[in-house]
Design a protein around this motif. Structure first.
Motif, PDB file in Angstrom:
ATOM      1  N   ALA A 181      22.564  17.206 -44.227  1.00  0.00           N
ATOM      2  CA  ALA A 181      22.876  18.113 -45.337  1.00  0.00           C
ATOM      3  C   ALA A 181      23.835  19.208 -44.874  1.00  0.00           C
ATOM      4  O   ALA A 181      24.803  19.543 -45.562  1.00  0.00           O
ATOM      5  CB  ALA A 181      21.596  18.728 -45.903  1.00  0.00           C
ATOM      6  N   ASN A 182      23.590  19.749 -43.687  1.00  0.00           N
ATOM      7  CA  ASN A 182      24.476  20.773 -43.139  1.00  0.00           C
ATOM      8  C   ASN A 182      25.875  20.221 -42.880  1.00  0.00           C
ATOM      9  O   ASN A 182      26.868  20.885 -43.154  1.00  0.00           O
ATOM     10  CB  ASN A 182      23.879  21.342 -41.854  1.00  0.00           C
ATOM     11  CG  ASN A 182      24.772  22.365 -41.203  1.00  0.00           C
ATOM     12  OD1 ASN A 182      25.676  22.010 -40.453  1.00  0.00           O
ATOM     13  ND2 ASN A 182      24.521  23.617 -41.488  1.00  0.00           N
ATOM     14  N   SER A 183      25.952  18.987 -42.379  1.00  0.00           N
ATOM     15  CA  SER A 183      27.259  18.413 -42.066  1.00  0.00           C
ATOM     16  C   SER A 183      28.059  18.065 -43.314  1.00  0.00           C
ATOM     17  O   SER A 183      29.272  17.906 -43.247  1.00  0.00           O
ATOM     18  CB  SER A 183      27.103  17.170 -41.183  1.00  0.00           C
ATOM     19  OG  SER A 183      26.482  16.128 -41.905  1.00  0.00           O
ATOM     20  N   ILE A 184      27.411  17.956 -44.450  1.00  0.00           N
ATOM     21  CA  ILE A 184      28.128  17.722 -45.702  1.00  0.00           C
ATOM     22  C   ILE A 184      28.596  19.051 -46.303  1.00  0.00           C
ATOM     23  O   ILE A 184      29.724  19.178 -46.761  1.00  0.00           O
ATOM     24  CB  ILE A 184      27.236  16.968 -46.713  1.00  0.00           C
ATOM     25  CG1 ILE A 184      27.029  15.539 -46.237  1.00  0.00           C
ATOM     26  CG2 ILE A 184      27.844  16.967 -48.095  1.00  0.00           C
ATOM     27  CD1 ILE A 184      26.054  14.767 -47.069  1.00  0.00           C
ATOM     28  N   VAL A 185      27.740  20.043 -46.294  1.00  0.00           N
ATOM     29  CA  VAL A 185      28.051  21.323 -46.937  1.00  0.00           C
ATOM     30  C   VAL A 185      29.086  22.124 -46.141  1.00  0.00           C
ATOM     31  O   VAL A 185      29.977  22.740 -46.718  1.00  0.00           O
ATOM     32  CB  VAL A 185      26.762  22.153 -47.155  1.00  0.00           C
ATOM     33  CG1 VAL A 185      27.079  23.538 -47.670  1.00  0.00           C
ATOM     34  CG2 VAL A 185      25.835  21.429 -48.107  1.00  0.00           C
ATOM     35  N   SER A 186      28.993  22.112 -44.813  1.00  0.00           N
ATOM     36  CA  SER A 186      29.888  22.930 -43.979  1.00  0.00           C
ATOM     37  C   SER A 186      31.368  22.643 -44.204  1.00  0.00           C
ATOM     38  O   SER A 186      32.139  23.574 -44.452  1.00  0.00           O
ATOM     39  CB  SER A 186      29.530  22.765 -42.504  1.00  0.00           C
ATOM     40  OG  SER A 186      28.278  23.327 -42.250  1.00  0.00           O
ATOM     41  N   PRO A 187      31.829  21.376 -44.120  1.00  0.00           N
ATOM     42  CA  PRO A 187      33.261  21.148 -44.351  1.00  0.00           C
ATOM     43  C   PRO A 187      33.683  21.457 -45.777  1.00  0.00           C
ATOM     44  O   PRO A 187      34.795  21.913 -46.013  1.00  0.00           O
ATOM     45  CB  PRO A 187      33.469  19.668 -44.050  1.00  0.00           C
ATOM     46  CG  PRO A 187      32.201  19.125 -43.572  1.00  0.00           C
ATOM     47  CD  PRO A 187      31.156  20.165 -43.705  1.00  0.00           C
ATOM     48  N   ALA A 188      32.795  21.239 -46.727  1.00  0.00           N
ATOM     49  CA  ALA A 188      33.138  21.543 -48.115  1.00  0.00           C
ATOM     50  C   ALA A 188      33.376  23.038 -48.294  1.00  0.00           C
ATOM     51  O   ALA A 188      34.297  23.452 -48.996  1.00  0.00           O
ATOM     52  CB  ALA A 188      32.022  21.068 -49.042  1.00  0.00           C
ATOM     53  N   MET A 189      32.550  23.854 -47.654  1.00  0.00           N
ATOM     54  CA  MET A 189      32.735  25.308 -47.739  1.00  0.00           C
ATOM     55  C   MET A 189      33.995  25.753 -47.013  1.00  0.00           C
ATOM     56  O   MET A 189      34.702  26.650 -47.466  1.00  0.00           O
ATOM     57  CB  MET A 189      31.523  26.021 -47.136  1.00  0.00           C
ATOM     58  CG  MET A 189      30.284  25.936 -47.973  1.00  0.00           C
ATOM     59  SD  MET A 189      28.872  26.680 -47.177  1.00  0.00           S
ATOM     60  CE  MET A 189      29.538  28.183 -46.522  1.00  0.00           C
ATOM     61  N   LEU A 247      33.876  17.258 -48.917  1.00  0.00           N
ATOM     62  CA  LEU A 247      32.457  16.997 -49.103  1.00  0.00           C
ATOM     63  C   LEU A 247      32.100  15.606 -48.600  1.00  0.00           C
ATOM     64  O   LEU A 247      31.029  15.374 -48.059  1.00  0.00           O
ATOM     65  CB  LEU A 247      32.102  17.139 -50.586  1.00  0.00           C
ATOM     66  CG  LEU A 247      30.642  17.047 -50.972  1.00  0.00           C
ATOM     67  CD1 LEU A 247      29.876  18.203 -50.347  1.00  0.00           C
ATOM     68  CD2 LEU A 247      30.506  17.107 -52.479  1.00  0.00           C
ATOM     69  N   PHE A 248      33.030  14.668 -48.746  1.00  0.00           N
ATOM     70  CA  PHE A 248      32.746  13.293 -48.354  1.00  0.00           C
ATOM     71  C   PHE A 248      33.380  12.905 -47.024  1.00  0.00           C
ATOM     72  O   PHE A 248      33.401  11.739 -46.664  1.00  0.00           O
ATOM     73  CB  PHE A 248      33.200  12.335 -49.456  1.00  0.00           C
ATOM     74  CG  PHE A 248      32.362  12.482 -50.690  1.00  0.00           C
ATOM     75  CD1 PHE A 248      31.083  11.969 -50.724  1.00  0.00           C
ATOM     76  CD2 PHE A 248      32.837  13.164 -51.783  1.00  0.00           C
ATOM     77  CE1 PHE A 248      30.285  12.120 -51.845  1.00  0.00           C
ATOM     78  CE2 PHE A 248      32.057  13.320 -52.909  1.00  0.00           C
ATOM     79  CZ  PHE A 248      30.782  12.798 -52.942  1.00  0.00           C
ATOM     80  N   SER A 249      33.875  13.883 -46.258  1.00  0.00           N
ATOM     81  CA  SER A 249      34.447  13.543 -44.954  1.00  0.00           C
ATOM     82  C   SER A 249      33.381  13.011 -44.008  1.00  0.00           C
ATOM     83  O   SER A 249      33.641  12.151 -43.187  1.00  0.00           O
ATOM     84  CB  SER A 249      35.167  14.751 -44.344  1.00  0.00           C
ATOM     85  OG  SER A 249      34.249  15.794 -44.109  1.00  0.00           O
ATOM     86  N   ILE A 250      32.160  13.491 -44.131  1.00  0.00           N
ATOM     87  CA  ILE A 250      31.039  12.982 -43.341  1.00  0.00           C
ATOM     88  C   ILE A 250      30.239  11.994 -44.166  1.00  0.00           C
ATOM     89  O   ILE A 250      29.860  10.933 -43.690  1.00  0.00           O
ATOM     90  CB  ILE A 250      30.111  14.142 -42.891  1.00  0.00           C
ATOM     91  CG1 ILE A 250      30.861  15.138 -42.031  1.00  0.00           C
ATOM     92  CG2 ILE A 250      28.890  13.622 -42.172  1.00  0.00           C
ATOM     93  CD1 ILE A 250      31.166  14.693 -40.641  1.00  0.00           C
ATOM     94  N   ALA A 251      29.965  12.327 -45.412  1.00  0.00           N
ATOM     95  CA  ALA A 251      29.106  11.503 -46.249  1.00  0.00           C
ATOM     96  C   ALA A 251      29.771  10.178 -46.622  1.00  0.00           C
ATOM     97  O   ALA A 251      29.087   9.166 -46.752  1.00  0.00           O
ATOM     98  CB  ALA A 251      28.726  12.257 -47.517  1.00  0.00           C
ATOM     99  N   GLY A 252      31.086  10.177 -46.769  1.00  0.00           N
ATOM    100  CA  GLY A 252      31.791   8.963 -47.181  1.00  0.00           C
ATOM    101  C   GLY A 252      31.520   7.766 -46.291  1.00  0.00           C
ATOM    102  O   GLY A 252      31.116   6.701 -46.777  1.00  0.00           O
ATOM    103  N   PRO A 253      31.733   7.895 -44.977  1.00  0.00           N
ATOM    104  CA  PRO A 253      31.453   6.754 -44.105  1.00  0.00           C
ATOM    105  C   PRO A 253      29.984   6.329 -44.132  1.00  0.00           C
ATOM    106  O   PRO A 253      29.674   5.141 -44.063  1.00  0.00           O
ATOM    107  CB  PRO A 253      31.834   7.259 -42.712  1.00  0.00           C
ATOM    108  CG  PRO A 253      32.782   8.371 -42.949  1.00  0.00           C
ATOM    109  CD  PRO A 253      32.386   8.979 -44.253  1.00  0.00           C
ATOM    110  N   VAL A 254      29.084   7.285 -44.263  1.00  0.00           N
ATOM    111  CA  VAL A 254      27.653   6.950 -44.305  1.00  0.00           C
ATOM    112  C   VAL A 254      27.338   6.177 -45.583  1.00  0.00           C
ATOM    113  O   VAL A 254      26.633   5.165 -45.557  1.00  0.00           O
ATOM    114  CB  VAL A 254      26.790   8.231 -44.208  1.00  0.00           C
ATOM    115  CG1 VAL A 254      25.324   7.925 -44.425  1.00  0.00           C
ATOM    116  CG2 VAL A 254      27.001   8.896 -42.862  1.00  0.00           C
ATOM    117  N   ILE A 255      27.880   6.640 -46.711  1.00  0.00           N
ATOM    118  CA  ILE A 255      27.656   5.952 -47.982  1.00  0.00           C
ATOM    119  C   ILE A 255      28.288   4.561 -47.940  1.00  0.00           C
ATOM    120  O   ILE A 255      27.682   3.576 -48.361  1.00  0.00           O
ATOM    121  CB  ILE A 255      28.201   6.786 -49.155  1.00  0.00           C
ATOM    122  CG1 ILE A 255      27.374   8.065 -49.313  1.00  0.00           C
ATOM    123  CG2 ILE A 255      28.211   5.986 -50.445  1.00  0.00           C
ATOM    124  CD1 ILE A 255      27.983   9.084 -50.253  1.00  0.00           C
ATOM    125  N   ALA A 256      29.518   4.471 -47.413  1.00  0.00           N
ATOM    126  CA  ALA A 256      30.193   3.176 -47.325  1.00  0.00           C
ATOM    127  C   ALA A 256      29.416   2.210 -46.433  1.00  0.00           C
ATOM    128  O   ALA A 256      29.197   1.049 -46.801  1.00  0.00           O
ATOM    129  CB  ALA A 256      31.618   3.359 -46.800  1.00  0.00           C
TER     130      ALA A 256
END
Length: 147
Positions: A96-104, A119-128
């Motif tokens: 959660a922290n790794s998603i929010v930090s770059p977005a902020m 927001l999806f720089s970290i979450a994107g690869p995980v979701i993919a």
């Protein structure tokens, strides 16, 4: 001017003093354990309130994610992570922290190209990866009739 390997090593040792390993280990252990204990307390709370088993399984991680996002947004989580180090990388709060930090960090670039893109720089690869793995596992289960 090129630096040799020994010169570079000497410069890095001067620039980064050794960290107190025992102190860092204890901080990580107690903060990580505290986060997990808090998660278990939430789990018990939701059970006692009367949530169904599926409701408890959903409410506990959602609560941890929302609280981590809020604490990251107001700067508390980063201060805690500075002392606790790896203790804050308990999978759900660290993610959660790794998603929010770059977005902020990229909020000044606008809502879509800044916050939305980062927001999806970290979450994107995980979701993919999660989606791709689910399809592969589903195909394997279907082909070999494992269900």
């Amino acid at each position: 001017m090129a630096t040799t390997g020994n010169e570079y090593q000497s410069m890095t040792q001067k620039a980064s003093p050794p960290s107190p390993k025992i102190k860092d280990l204890l901080w990580a252990f107690f903060v990580g354990g505290g986060i997990c204990t808090f998660g278990q307390a939430l789990n018990t709370l939701y059970e006692n309130i009367g949530f169904s088993e599926d409701g408890v399984r959903a409410a506990t991680p959602v609560t941890l994610i929302v609280l981590t996002a809020i604490f990251t947004g107001v700067g508390v989580f980063d201060k805690l992570a500075k002392h606790a180090g790896a203790g804050t990388f308990v999978p759900i709060t660290g993610f959660a922290n790794s998603i929010v930090s770059p977005a902020m960090e990229f909020q000044a670039e606008g809502r879509i190209l800044g916050t939305g893109a980062k927001l999806f720089s970290i979450a994107g690869p995980v979701i993919a990866y999660g989606s791709f793995a689910a399809v592969i596992y589903g195909l394997i289960a279907y082909l070999f009739r494992l269900y």
